[in-house]
Every structure is written in structure tokens, then in C-alpha cells.
Design an enzyme around this catalytic site. Structure first.
Site, PDB file in Angstrom:
ATOM      1  N   GLU A  98      53.383  32.099  55.796  1.00 21.49           N
ATOM      2  CA  GLU A  98      53.138  31.300  56.905  1.00 21.49           C
ATOM      3  C   GLU A  98      52.425  29.859  56.812  1.00 21.49           C
ATOM      4  OE1 GLU A  98      53.677  32.907  59.757  1.00 21.49           O
ATOM      5  OE2 GLU A  98      54.678  34.541  59.180  1.00 21.49           O
ATOM      6  N   THR A 148      49.534  23.581  49.140  1.00 21.29           N
ATOM      7  CA  THR A 148      48.987  22.339  50.113  1.00 21.29           C
ATOM      8  C   THR A 148      47.860  21.590  49.819  1.00 21.29           C
ATOM      9  OG1 THR A 148      48.560  22.048  52.475  1.00 21.29           O
ATOM     10  CG2 THR A 148      48.173  24.119  51.694  1.00 21.29           C
ATOM     11  N   ASP A 149      47.743  20.302  50.088  1.00 14.56           N
ATOM     12  CA  ASP A 149      46.641  19.632  50.006  1.00 14.56           C
ATOM     13  C   ASP A 149      45.336  20.206  50.942  1.00 14.56           C
ATOM     14  OD1 ASP A 149      47.631  18.780  52.317  1.00 14.56           O
ATOM     15  OD2 ASP A 149      47.622  16.521  51.854  1.00 14.56           O
ATOM     16  N   GLU A 150      45.896  20.963  51.983  1.00 13.69           N
ATOM     17  CA  GLU A 150      44.877  21.356  52.896  1.00 13.69           C
ATOM     18  C   GLU A 150      43.798  22.220  52.230  1.00 13.69           C
ATOM     19  OE1 GLU A 150      46.082  22.661  56.818  1.00 13.69           O
ATOM     20  OE2 GLU A 150      47.893  21.114  56.631  1.00 13.69           O
ATOM     21  N   TYR A 173      44.717  29.100  57.681  1.00  6.33           N
ATOM     22  CA  TYR A 173      45.829  28.635  56.863  1.00  6.33           C
ATOM     23  C   TYR A 173      45.509  28.115  55.649  1.00  6.33           C
ATOM     24  CZ  TYR A 173      49.672  25.851  54.851  1.00  6.33           C
ATOM     25  OH  TYR A 173      50.673  25.311  53.977  1.00  6.33           O
ATOM     26  N   SER A 176      43.934  30.727  53.388  1.00  7.49           N
ATOM     27  CA  SER A 176      44.840  31.651  52.757  1.00  7.49           C
ATOM     28  C   SER A 176      45.421  31.141  51.679  1.00  7.49           C
ATOM     29  CB  SER A 176      45.816  32.215  54.037  1.00  7.49           C
ATOM     30  OG  SER A 176      46.639  31.275  54.449  1.00  7.49           O
ATOM     31  N   LYS A 177      45.948  29.695  51.810  1.00 10.95           N
ATOM     32  CA  LYS A 177      46.672  29.217  50.753  1.00 10.95           C
ATOM     33  C   LYS A 177      45.610  28.952  49.629  1.00 10.95           C
ATOM     34  CE  LYS A 177      50.150  27.651  50.472  1.00 10.95           C
ATOM     35  NZ  LYS A 177      51.530  28.340  50.146  1.00 10.95           N
TER      36      LYS A 177
HETATM   37  P1  NAD Z   1      58.358  27.291  56.842  1.00 18.63           P
HETATM   38  O1  NAD Z   1      57.390  28.037  57.706  1.00 18.63           O
HETATM   39  O2  NAD Z   1      59.179  26.441  57.185  1.00 18.63           O
HETATM   40  O3  NAD Z   1      59.246  28.472  55.866  1.00 18.63           O
HETATM   41  C1  NAD Z   1      58.646  29.451  55.344  1.00 18.63           C
HETATM   42  C2  NAD Z   1      59.499  30.441  55.057  1.00 18.63           C
HETATM   43  O4  NAD Z   1      58.836  31.712  54.074  1.00 18.63           O
HETATM   44  C3  NAD Z   1      60.500  31.110  55.924  1.00 18.63           C
HETATM   45  O5  NAD Z   1      61.876  31.139  55.605  1.00 18.63           O
HETATM   46  C4  NAD Z   1      59.979  32.416  56.115  1.00 18.63           C
HETATM   47  O6  NAD Z   1      60.858  33.269  56.696  1.00 18.63           O
HETATM   48  C5  NAD Z   1      59.644  32.815  54.845  1.00 18.63           C
HETATM   49  N1  NAD Z   1      58.531  33.821  54.824  1.00 18.63           N
HETATM   50  C6  NAD Z   1      57.422  34.132  55.438  1.00 18.63           C
HETATM   51  N2  NAD Z   1      56.744  35.288  55.294  1.00 18.63           N
HETATM   52  C7  NAD Z   1      57.406  35.957  54.242  1.00 18.63           C
HETATM   53  C8  NAD Z   1      57.370  37.118  53.625  1.00 18.63           C
HETATM   54  N3  NAD Z   1      56.389  38.007  54.001  1.00 18.63           N
HETATM   55  N4  NAD Z   1      58.126  37.263  52.674  1.00 18.63           N
HETATM   56  C9  NAD Z   1      59.460  36.401  52.667  1.00 18.63           C
HETATM   57  N5  NAD Z   1      59.580  35.352  53.171  1.00 18.63           N
HETATM   58  C10 NAD Z   1      58.683  35.051  54.113  1.00 18.63           C
HETATM   59  O7  NAD Z   1      57.200  26.705  55.598  1.00 18.63           O
HETATM   60  P2  NAD Z   1      57.486  25.258  54.882  1.00 18.63           P
HETATM   61  O8  NAD Z   1      57.026  23.990  55.565  1.00 18.63           O
HETATM   62  O9  NAD Z   1      59.006  25.178  54.325  1.00 18.63           O
HETATM   63  O10 NAD Z   1      56.538  25.394  53.478  1.00 18.63           O
HETATM   64  C11 NAD Z   1      56.737  26.051  52.348  1.00 18.63           C
HETATM   65  C12 NAD Z   1      55.830  26.181  51.298  1.00 18.63           C
HETATM   66  O11 NAD Z   1      55.296  24.977  51.224  1.00 18.63           O
HETATM   67  C13 NAD Z   1      54.404  27.006  52.126  1.00 18.63           C
HETATM   68  O12 NAD Z   1      54.031  27.651  50.987  1.00 18.63           O
HETATM   69  C14 NAD Z   1      53.821  25.888  52.714  1.00 18.63           C
HETATM   70  O13 NAD Z   1      52.371  26.510  52.669  1.00 18.63           O
HETATM   71  C15 NAD Z   1      53.827  24.845  51.611  1.00 18.63           C
HETATM   72  N6  NAD Z   1      53.613  23.619  52.030  1.00 18.63           N
HETATM   73  C16 NAD Z   1      54.235  22.999  53.293  1.00 18.63           C
HETATM   74  C17 NAD Z   1      54.001  21.903  53.512  1.00 18.63           C
HETATM   75  C18 NAD Z   1      54.700  21.250  54.631  1.00 18.63           C
HETATM   76  O14 NAD Z   1      54.365  19.901  55.029  1.00 18.63           O
HETATM   77  N7  NAD Z   1      55.635  21.824  55.396  1.00 18.63           N
HETATM   78  C19 NAD Z   1      53.152  20.986  52.730  1.00 18.63           C
HETATM   79  C20 NAD Z   1      52.409  21.355  51.628  1.00 18.63           C
HETATM   80  C21 NAD Z   1      52.616  22.756  51.135  1.00 18.63           C
HETATM   81  O1  DAU Z   2      49.215  18.864  54.450  1.00 17.06           O
HETATM   82  C1  DAU Z   2      50.214  19.710  54.323  1.00 17.06           C
HETATM   83  C2  DAU Z   2      50.272  20.660  55.540  1.00 17.06           C
HETATM   84  O2  DAU Z   2      50.862  19.821  56.402  1.00 17.06           O
HETATM   85  C3  DAU Z   2      50.963  21.708  55.142  1.00 17.06           C
HETATM   86  O3  DAU Z   2      50.436  22.678  54.377  1.00 17.06           O
HETATM   87  C4  DAU Z   2      51.287  22.644  56.475  1.00 17.06           C
HETATM   88  O4  DAU Z   2      52.167  23.801  56.024  1.00 17.06           O
HETATM   89  C5  DAU Z   2      52.083  21.683  57.318  1.00 17.06           C
HETATM   90  O5  DAU Z   2      52.388  22.412  58.886  1.00 17.06           O
HETATM   91  C6  DAU Z   2      51.334  20.475  57.776  1.00 17.06           C
HETATM   92  O6  DAU Z   2      49.935  20.769  58.488  1.00 17.06           O
HETATM   93  P1  DAU Z   2      49.456  19.718  59.550  1.00 17.06           P
HETATM   94  O7  DAU Z   2      48.666  20.589  60.637  1.00 17.06           O
HETATM   95  O8  DAU Z   2      49.150  18.500  59.114  1.00 17.06           O
HETATM   96  O9  DAU Z   2      50.945  19.548  60.337  1.00 17.06           O
HETATM   97  P2  DAU Z   2      51.251  19.481  61.849  1.00 17.06           P
HETATM   98  O10 DAU Z   2      52.764  18.922  61.820  1.00 17.06           O
HETATM   99  O11 DAU Z   2      51.080  20.911  62.502  1.00 17.06           O
HETATM  100  O12 DAU Z   2      50.385  18.461  62.444  1.00 17.06           O
HETATM  101  C7  DAU Z   2      50.386  17.231  61.835  1.00 17.06           C
HETATM  102  C8  DAU Z   2      49.319  16.211  62.546  1.00 17.06           C
HETATM  103  O13 DAU Z   2      49.732  16.126  64.123  1.00 17.06           O
HETATM  104  C9  DAU Z   2      47.936  17.058  62.805  1.00 17.06           C
HETATM  105  O14 DAU Z   2      46.869  16.260  62.529  1.00 17.06           O
HETATM  106  C10 DAU Z   2      47.956  17.733  64.130  1.00 17.06           C
HETATM  107  C11 DAU Z   2      48.772  16.747  64.935  1.00 17.06           C
HETATM  108  N1  DAU Z   2      49.683  17.237  66.028  1.00 17.06           N
HETATM  109  C12 DAU Z   2      50.392  18.177  65.751  1.00 17.06           C
HETATM  110  C13 DAU Z   2      51.216  18.821  66.910  1.00 17.06           C
HETATM  111  C14 DAU Z   2      52.076  20.005  66.554  1.00 17.06           C
HETATM  112  C15 DAU Z   2      49.781  16.623  67.331  1.00 17.06           C
HETATM  113  O15 DAU Z   2      48.638  15.615  67.567  1.00 17.06           O
HETATM  114  N2  DAU Z   2      50.318  17.413  68.088  1.00 17.06           N
HETATM  115  C16 DAU Z   2      51.152  18.120  68.073  1.00 17.06           C
HETATM  116  O16 DAU Z   2      51.817  18.703  69.001  1.00 17.06           O
END
Ligand code: NAD
Ligand code: DAU
Length: 373
Positions: A98, A148-150, A173, A176-177
Site C-alpha cells: 500500500e 522509500t526515503d519516507e 505508511y 509500515s515501510k
Molecule cells: P502502487 O501503489 O502503484 O502499486 C502497488 C502494487 O502492489 C499494486 O499493483 C497492488 O495491486 C500491489 N499490492 C498491494 N497489496 C498487495 C498484496 N497484499 N499482495 C500482492 N500485491 C499487492 O505502488 P508504487 O508507487 O508502484 O510503489 C511500489 C513500491 O515502491 C512500494 O513498495 C512503495 O513503498 C515503494 N516506493 C514508491 C515510491 C513512489 O514514489 N511511488 C517511492 C519510493 C518507494
Molecule cells: O518519497 C517517496 C514517496 O513518495 C513514496 O514512498 C510514496 O509511495 C509516494 O506516494 C510518494 O509520497 P508523497 O506523499 O510524497 O507523494 P504524493 O504524490 O502523495 O504527494 C507529493 C507531494 O504533493 C506531497 O508533499 C503532498 C502534496 N500533494 C499531494 C496531493 C495528492 C498536494 O499538494 N496535493 C495533492 O492533491
């Protein structure tokens, strides 16, 4: 042939079988496409297909003989064990999670389940499987956890996260990571499982679910809706193109040292209001309004995200020095390509708007879940 990393010949990787969890998500699908395109490895995509999972994102590789899909929940130990037994992978790239901070504020339970219990199940199944392997297959097995860096929390005006930065997660989130990362570390230290972890900054690019800032703003702008900016818009994120991330993840899997962690970032620190203004400028150029007005006129400052981290920035010195990785895409060119992609691929996101998410405000807490702006 050299792959995008330039380090390892794409055809020298042997016929590896890589189990990718979360391969129907944003980054996971980019990893699946990357591995099929750039290497001769086989991919087994293990995904539960939650609201964020979308097989349209892997349509271009679905018929490749080196690609398989398994609809499996990573929390289901019997099913995960069956997948390991049937496919006999050489490595696992664990991305299933998630992933949306706002949803974790509204409904944390799913984050605890998938991001903590799910990682635990995978580690246990992988450990038992790895312990039965022999020789080179055992020595070369890898568990790569994508994080993640979070987990590091929030930065002040200066500095950047290194691999030594203490964990200080602020959202459900991020917590949990962080827990997931701690489990991976413990399975390495205690059982010797050859695991590597990478911690990435914010990704952007094609196939990102429209709950996240960049696709949300593009799609709302095209619909003529308000463009919601949380708080004052001065929070800063370090943006990395998803294809740069996919290349980095492959490199960490193939060349990372077990027990180590690697930070990956784009080197593009931008405030949220600046990101939104840049998207508006690109849309003004690519799809100018008939009345000549700018999309910036619909920017709206809305109530802030609770616990909103101020600034993230990644120090990627370690992966650059030790593995030779650096990002290729500048934010200007990457954002331009991304806006173009959302304009050219409306069917992909329109289906999501019809079935999964209509762009409502998330993350104001359990009592306000589903509130509209
Ligand atoms: P996403 O939400 O787009 O995709 C998550 C995928 O995981 C989906 O396809 C979903 O169906 C699947 N999934 C969720 N729960 C599951 C379960 N219980 N069993 C099997 N599959 C399941 O996420 P994303 O943005 O592609 O992120 C992928 C990974 O990278 C995550 O671990 C996230 O924490 C990490 N990450 C994301 C970002 C970002 O900017 N998006 C940055 C740093 C790290
Ligand atoms: O840093 C890595 C993380 O980046 C990943 O681990 C997460 O999975 C990914 O979702 C992302 O987290 P953020 O919370 O930074 O991303 P988000 O796109 O939700 O938001 C980016 C920034 O924009 C954040 O400061 C919140 C802001 N925001 C977001 C939304 C959805 C807005 O100002 N308006 C918005 O409607």
C-alpha cells in the site's frame, strides 16, 4: 549489449527467473517492462490487483514467453509458497505495498497488513526456499526489498538522507515501510538471508495512479477542475523518473552487496507549488485553452495533510560510487514526457476514473475519508 545502466551486458544475465511482487503497480510494472526489454530474464509478476494494480500497465509484455502473472496476495503464505515452489525463482524484487500516504491516514489497517505482515510472509517463505537451495543457486539468491526515503522522516532546509540517517517515520505508511525494512534487516542478520534494500525518493512517469500529485494535477487540469495544493505548497520532494528507478533497482539486485542498503534519488528537489506551476505551463503549451487563460488560474491552496513531511532529499553518493548508477532524466524533460504520456494515453486513466478513483480529496483522517474538495 549494454543495458541502460551501462554496467552489465544485458544478455550476460543468464536465464534468471525473477519474482516481482507488485508488478501491476506503477514502479513494479516499470520493473517488469524493464527486465523483459533490457535483459533475458523471466519475470513472474505476483500481484493481488488492489485498486492500484492494473494489468493494462503490463499489456505490452503480457504475451512475452518470458512473462507470467500470478494473482496472489503476499499475505497468503500458502499461495506465496506455491508460487516459489512452482516457479523456482533466482531472486525476488519486492515492491507490493500500500503506497499512498493519504490513504494510510484514512485507513492504516491495510498498510499494516500488506507492508508489514506481507513482507514477513515473503521473508519466511523465501528463507525456507533459500535454505533448501544448493551451490551457486543458493549463493546467488537475492531478496531485494524496495523501500522509500519516507522512513527517514522530514528534513529541514538543508542536508540529505544517507543510508546512515536514523529512521524517523511520520505517517502510518512510512512507519509500515520502516517496519518492513527492519524485518528485512533482521532476516539478513539472524538467518543470513541474502537481502538488499533500496530507499527511493518520489517517482513520477507513465502509468502512475492518479491519486499521486503529478498525475492528479494533470488529469484535474484537463477536466477544468481546481488544482489542490496542500498547505502553502512549500513542501519539497526529490523527483526521480520511474525508468531511472527501474534501472537502479535492476543494478541493486544484480550488483548490490547482501546486507547493504542503497539510497536512490533523482537529484531534482522541487517544491510542490513549483511542480504544479510547471505542469500548468506544459499544458498551456500543449493544450492551450480556447480563451487563452492559463491553467495556473485554477490552483487552489487546500487544508494541509496531517503530519506532512516538509522536505525530502536523497544523497545517492553510495550507489553512484559503489555501483556506478546515476539518474539520466532531468526533471524538465521527464515531466514534459510524462504530461505528453497522460495526454496520449487517456484510455488508461479514464478507466481508472470510471472504476477505482474519481479524484476526491484523501488523507484528512478516518472521519473525513472520502471528503471532496
Ligand atoms: P502502487 O501503489 O502503484 O502499486 C502497488 C502494487 O502492489 C499494486 O499493483 C497492488 O495491486 C500491489 N499490492 C498491494 N497489496 C498487495 C498484496 N497484499 N499482495 C500482492 N500485491 C499487492 O505502488 P508504487 O508507487 O508502484 O510503489 C511500489 C513500491 O515502491 C512500494 O513498495 C512503495 O513503498 C515503494 N516506493 C514508491 C515510491 C513512489 O514514489 N511511488 C517511492 C519510493 C518507494
Ligand atoms: O518519497 C517517496 C514517496 O513518495 C513514496 O514512498 C510514496 O509511495 C509516494 O506516494 C510518494 O509520497 P508523497 O506523499 O510524497 O507523494 P504524493 O504524490 O502523495 O504527494 C507529493 C507531494 O504533493 C506531497 O508533499 C503532498 C502534496 N500533494 C499531494 C496531493 C495528492 C498536494 O499538494 N496535493 C495533492 O492533491
Amino acid at each position: 549489449m549494454a543495458d541502460r545502466t551501462g554496467r552489465r551486458g544485458a544478455r550476460e544475465n543468464g536465464a534468471l527467473k525473477i519474482l516481482v511482487t507488485g508488478g501491476a503497480g506503477f514502479i513494479g510494472s516499470a520493473v517488469c517492462r524493464y527486465v523483459i526489454r533490457e535483459t533475458n530474464a523471466t519475470v513472474i509478476n505476483v500481484d493481488k490487483l488492489t485498486y492500484a494494480g492494473n494489468l493494462d500497465s503490463v499489456a505490452e509484455i503480457a504475451d512475452d514467453p518470458r512473462y507470467r502473472f500470478e494473482k496472489v496476495d503476499i499475505c497468503d503464505e500458502l499461495e506465496v509458497a506455491r508460487v516459489f515452489h512452482e516457479h523456482q525463482p533466482d531472486a525476488i524484487m519486492h515492491l507490493a505495498a500500500e503506497s499512498h500516504v493519504d490513504r494510510s491516514i484514512d485507513v492504516p489497517a491495510a498498510f499494516i497488513q500488506t507492508n508489514i505482515v506481507g513482507t514477513y510472509v515473503l521473508l519466511e517463505v523465501a528463507r525456507r526456499y533459500w535454505e533448501e537451495l544448493e551451490g551457486a543457486r543458493k549463493a546467488n539468491f537475492r531478496f531485494h526489498s524496495v523501500s522509500t526515503d519516507e522512513v527517514y522522516g522530514s528534513l529541514g532546509a538543508t542536508g540529505a538522507f544517507t543510508e546512515e540517517t536514523p529512521y524517523r517515520p511520520n505517517s502510518p505508511y512510512a512507519a509500515s515501510k520502516a517496519a518492513s525494512d527492519h524485518l528485512v534487516r533482521a532476516w539478513t542478520k539472524t538467518y543470513g538471508l541474502p537481502a538488499v534494500t533500496s530507499n527511493s525518493s518520489n517517482n513520477y512517469g507513465p502509468y502512475q495512479f492518479p491519486e499521486k500529485l503529478i498525475p492528479l494535477i494533470i488529469i484535474k487540469a484537463l477536466a477544468g477542475q481546481q488544482l489542490p495544493v496542500y498547505g502553502r505548497g512549500d513542501n519539497v520532494r526529490d523527483w526521480m523518473h520511474v525508468e531511472d528507478h527501474a534501472a537502479a533497482l535492476w543494478m541493486v539486485l544484480r550488483e548490490g552487496v547482501p546486507g547493504e542498503t542503497y539510497n536512490t534519488g533523482g537529484g531534482n528537489e522541487v517544491s510542490n507549488i513549483d511542480v504544479v506551476r510547471r505542469i500548468c505551463a506544459l499544458l498551456d503549451e500543449m493544450v492551450p485553452a480556447a480563451d487563452g487563460r492559463s491553467h495556473t488560474e485554477r490552483i487552489a491552496f487546500v487544508p494541509d495533510r496531517p503530519g506532512h513531511d516538509k522536505r525530502y532529499a536523497i544523497d545517492a553518493t553510495k550507489i553512484s560510487r559503489e555501483l556506478g548508477w546515476s539518474p539520466r532524466e532531468s526533471f524538465d524533460s521527464g515531466l514534459r514526457k510524462t504530461v505528453r504520456w497522460y495526454l496520449d494515453n487517456r484510455a488508461w486513466w479514464q478507466r481508472i476514473l470510471e472504476t477505482q478513483y474519481r479524484g476526491e480529496r484523501l488523507g484528512l483522517g478516518p472521519d473525513a475519508a472520502g471528503a471532496t474538495d
